[in-house]
Design a protein around this motif. Sequence first.
Motif, PDB file in Angstrom:
ATOM      1  N   LEU A 131      -2.482 -56.068 -20.837  1.00 53.01           N
ATOM      2  CA  LEU A 131      -3.653 -56.932 -20.915  1.00 53.01           C
ATOM      3  C   LEU A 131      -3.409 -58.234 -20.166  1.00 53.01           C
ATOM      4  O   LEU A 131      -2.328 -58.820 -20.262  1.00 53.01           O
ATOM      5  CB  LEU A 131      -3.984 -57.239 -22.385  1.00 53.01           C
ATOM      6  N   SER A 132      -4.403 -58.690 -19.438  1.00 48.37           N
ATOM      7  CA  SER A 132      -4.264 -59.943 -18.686  1.00 48.37           C
ATOM      8  C   SER A 132      -4.580 -61.157 -19.560  1.00 48.37           C
ATOM      9  O   SER A 132      -4.173 -62.273 -19.235  1.00 48.37           O
ATOM     10  CB  SER A 132      -5.194 -59.925 -17.466  1.00 48.37           C
ATOM     11  N   THR A 133      -5.323 -60.944 -20.657  1.00 50.22           N
ATOM     12  CA  THR A 133      -5.652 -62.038 -21.559  1.00 50.22           C
ATOM     13  C   THR A 133      -5.374 -61.603 -22.997  1.00 50.22           C
ATOM     14  O   THR A 133      -5.088 -60.434 -23.265  1.00 50.22           O
ATOM     15  CB  THR A 133      -7.136 -62.436 -21.440  1.00 50.22           C
ATOM     16  N   LYS A 134      -5.504 -62.557 -23.906  1.00 50.66           N
ATOM     17  CA  LYS A 134      -5.312 -62.260 -25.327  1.00 50.66           C
ATOM     18  C   LYS A 134      -6.658 -62.203 -26.054  1.00 50.66           C
ATOM     19  O   LYS A 134      -6.750 -62.490 -27.245  1.00 50.66           O
ATOM     20  CB  LYS A 134      -4.398 -63.302 -25.969  1.00 50.66           C
ATOM     21  N   THR A 135      -7.683 -61.791 -25.326  1.00 52.81           N
ATOM     22  CA  THR A 135      -9.005 -61.593 -25.901  1.00 52.81           C
ATOM     23  C   THR A 135      -9.385 -60.125 -25.743  1.00 52.81           C
ATOM     24  O   THR A 135      -9.187 -59.544 -24.671  1.00 52.81           O
ATOM     25  CB  THR A 135     -10.053 -62.477 -25.191  1.00 52.81           C
ATOM     26  N   VAL A 136      -9.888 -59.508 -26.827  1.00 57.93           N
ATOM     27  CA  VAL A 136     -10.247 -58.096 -26.780  1.00 57.93           C
ATOM     28  C   VAL A 136     -11.735 -57.946 -27.064  1.00 57.93           C
ATOM     29  O   VAL A 136     -12.378 -58.835 -27.644  1.00 57.93           O
ATOM     30  CB  VAL A 136      -9.422 -57.281 -27.797  1.00 57.93           C
ATOM     31  N   LYS A 137     -12.264 -56.789 -26.633  1.00 56.55           N
ATOM     32  CA  LYS A 137     -13.697 -56.527 -26.765  1.00 56.55           C
ATOM     33  C   LYS A 137     -13.923 -55.322 -27.667  1.00 56.55           C
ATOM     34  O   LYS A 137     -13.092 -54.414 -27.740  1.00 56.55           O
ATOM     35  CB  LYS A 137     -14.321 -56.269 -25.395  1.00 56.55           C
ATOM     36  N   ALA A 138     -15.063 -55.318 -28.328  1.00 61.27           N
ATOM     37  CA  ALA A 138     -15.438 -54.182 -29.158  1.00 61.27           C
ATOM     38  C   ALA A 138     -15.463 -52.908 -28.320  1.00 61.27           C
ATOM     39  O   ALA A 138     -15.998 -52.890 -27.215  1.00 61.27           O
ATOM     40  CB  ALA A 138     -16.807 -54.427 -29.798  1.00 61.27           C
ATOM     41  N   GLY A 139     -14.852 -51.852 -28.861  1.00 55.61           N
ATOM     42  CA  GLY A 139     -14.775 -50.587 -28.137  1.00 55.61           C
ATOM     43  C   GLY A 139     -13.456 -50.367 -27.451  1.00 55.61           C
ATOM     44  O   GLY A 139     -13.121 -49.235 -27.067  1.00 55.61           O
ATOM     45  N   ASP A 140     -12.654 -51.433 -27.239  1.00 60.32           N
ATOM     46  CA  ASP A 140     -11.331 -51.271 -26.633  1.00 60.32           C
ATOM     47  C   ASP A 140     -10.455 -50.415 -27.538  1.00 60.32           C
ATOM     48  O   ASP A 140     -10.545 -50.479 -28.771  1.00 60.32           O
ATOM     49  CB  ASP A 140     -10.657 -52.625 -26.427  1.00 60.32           C
ATOM     50  N   GLN A 141      -9.610 -49.621 -26.911  1.00 61.76           N
ATOM     51  CA  GLN A 141      -8.647 -48.817 -27.659  1.00 61.76           C
ATOM     52  C   GLN A 141      -7.254 -49.281 -27.267  1.00 61.76           C
ATOM     53  O   GLN A 141      -6.864 -49.162 -26.110  1.00 61.76           O
ATOM     54  CB  GLN A 141      -8.830 -47.334 -27.345  1.00 61.76           C
ATOM     55  N   LEU A 142      -6.515 -49.832 -28.196  1.00 61.33           N
ATOM     56  CA  LEU A 142      -5.223 -50.444 -27.914  1.00 61.33           C
ATOM     57  C   LEU A 142      -4.087 -49.635 -28.511  1.00 61.33           C
ATOM     58  O   LEU A 142      -4.192 -49.134 -29.632  1.00 61.33           O
ATOM     59  CB  LEU A 142      -5.177 -51.872 -28.490  1.00 61.33           C
ATOM     60  N   THR A 143      -3.016 -49.518 -27.770  1.00 60.07           N
ATOM     61  CA  THR A 143      -1.787 -48.942 -28.312  1.00 60.07           C
ATOM     62  C   THR A 143      -1.086 -50.006 -29.136  1.00 60.07           C
ATOM     63  O   THR A 143      -0.855 -51.122 -28.656  1.00 60.07           O
ATOM     64  CB  THR A 143      -0.863 -48.470 -27.178  1.00 60.07           C
ATOM     65  N   VAL A 144      -0.740 -49.674 -30.382  1.00 59.36           N
ATOM     66  CA  VAL A 144      -0.037 -50.645 -31.238  1.00 59.36           C
ATOM     67  C   VAL A 144       1.394 -50.199 -31.538  1.00 59.36           C
ATOM     68  O   VAL A 144       2.121 -50.896 -32.244  1.00 59.36           O
ATOM     69  CB  VAL A 144      -0.801 -50.895 -32.549  1.00 59.36           C
TER      70      VAL A 144
END
Length: 584
Positions: A131-144
């Motif tokens: 990620l280029s920023t520390k802001t996420v959007k609804a619908g994003d799927q992130l690996t944790v």
Amino acid sequence: MMKKFVLVVLLFSCCRLFAQQPAFSLDGTFPNLYFNHTVIHGQNFLSLAKTYNLSPNIIASFNKLSLGVNLREGEVIKVPAARTNFFYRLQPNSFHEYIPVFHRVTENGPLSTISKKYGIPDTTIQRMNSLSTKTVKAGDQLTVGYLKIRKDYENISNAPTRPDTISPAASSSPTSTLKSTAALQDTTISNEPDVNSDKLFEQARRIAFDKKDYATALLLCFQALKKSPDYSDIRIFAGRIYTWTDKLDSAVAQFNYVLEHEPDNKDVYVGYSDLLYWNDQYSKALEVCDKGLSYYGTSKDLLIRKVKILRALKRPGEAQEVLEQLLKIDRTNTEARALLQRNKDEVLKNKLGMSYEYNYFDKQFNDPWHIASIDYSRQTKMGSVGAHLNYANRFRSGGLQYELDAYPHISKYFYSYISGAYSTNVGVFAKYRGGFSLYSILPKSMEGEVGIRYLYFSDATLIYTAAISKYYKSWLFTARTYITPGEKSTSHTYNFTTRYYYGGADDYFLITLGRGISPDETGAVLLNNKEFDKLVTLKTTIGFRHEFKKKYLLTLDAGWMNQEYRPKTKGNQLSTGISYQVRF
């Protein structure tokens, strides 16, 4: 007071440090993440512990059960994520698999919101997802993170299938579901119906292209194939990943599977022929390519691959025919245009040509210059070799120059230029002239060159050159510089040339704009003058070339040069030229 201040600062720093660590419990488990496993016949705490890299006591304790309790078929057991089975980096080995664990973002916001839910540093989540920023959007799927399981799951637990549904994004079976106890209404990482093969495929492509994480991309592909075994695009992509990682047998298996089920799938022929071509299996690659073309005879992707394969098989004549066919389909095909230029000389191996150039000066000289040449070249296994006899009449004096040049091939991506010339009429020509350049065929239909030129009149002059060329549709753009170190300063020459191809490789219009003089221009003046590095020259040239009956070439050009031949004294030079060449 100072001691208290220092103590507060240290305490604050320590709190920040611990806040950035994963929130594992004292027993090593991660209380906010657990895996819901539905027990099947024959399973117990021991088999589950071996599968999920935990101790039986931890699983029993997490479920508030006694270790001696018999597990019932259909019972749901919580298997916690822990230090031993949950990681933020892949640690590949031959005994375990790493299944990515995902989080579905439900509303726009800072990454720290997700970080706090799992106790995972936001910088770690940012790194894992590029990620280029520390802001996420609804619908994003992130690996944790990644859950580690035993590869021989079936042998340990007697389960009919491997738990590919451990990944929350891939979950489709009631056998197992990964959940979070932290705000489940916001953390939709359970068995969602909309987490389908398409989304897994999209995730696999992003991880493969953006992160070069081919192992995880393959896992995602095969999780998607569990849902949709005949999803050919995913299987072809898995074959490409195997190709990139030199697992050729596995790649072939994926491509053959698609061919058995969809023999008219164009993309599998493209991927399969790439694999064979990159591994020097040119004959087999040609068979695969031709099979694809039997279904898609006008496919630009397959035709351009066939050209490359034929060139590798040393069959330039056939490659030329395919190139001409391709350019009839798409005249602006950049890659075909670049290959056509290189392939042309390998078809008709002999060239015989004549040229004449006339130069008129309005101030600098009273008499015009005449320059003529006869040349012959032949294409050999090592590259082109040529001989030139040049005649010039300058300063009311005529002279001859004898020149040899060659373009040796070095590899698929490199070739060179070597030349040498000699004349007894110094002044009309340099006594000695030489040159060397190294060319590199670059990606995206580009070519680079670095080289050196040598001139000797009464003493030696060295000139360095570099150029970059780019094909774009029907255009070729070339930027070139010459750098000549002088006694007190350094001369810089810049040329920019554009060609527009209206037909084949030798059908184009040309325009050149430049500043300065160069040793590769036959009509250039003052290259034997010690002071030429201080003088300013502006120039432009227009040209036209046309091919007749695929072996006769006619070239016409005209140019204008405004040259400072003495300090603060300028004159104009007009030139016209014609050349004719026959190939056989």
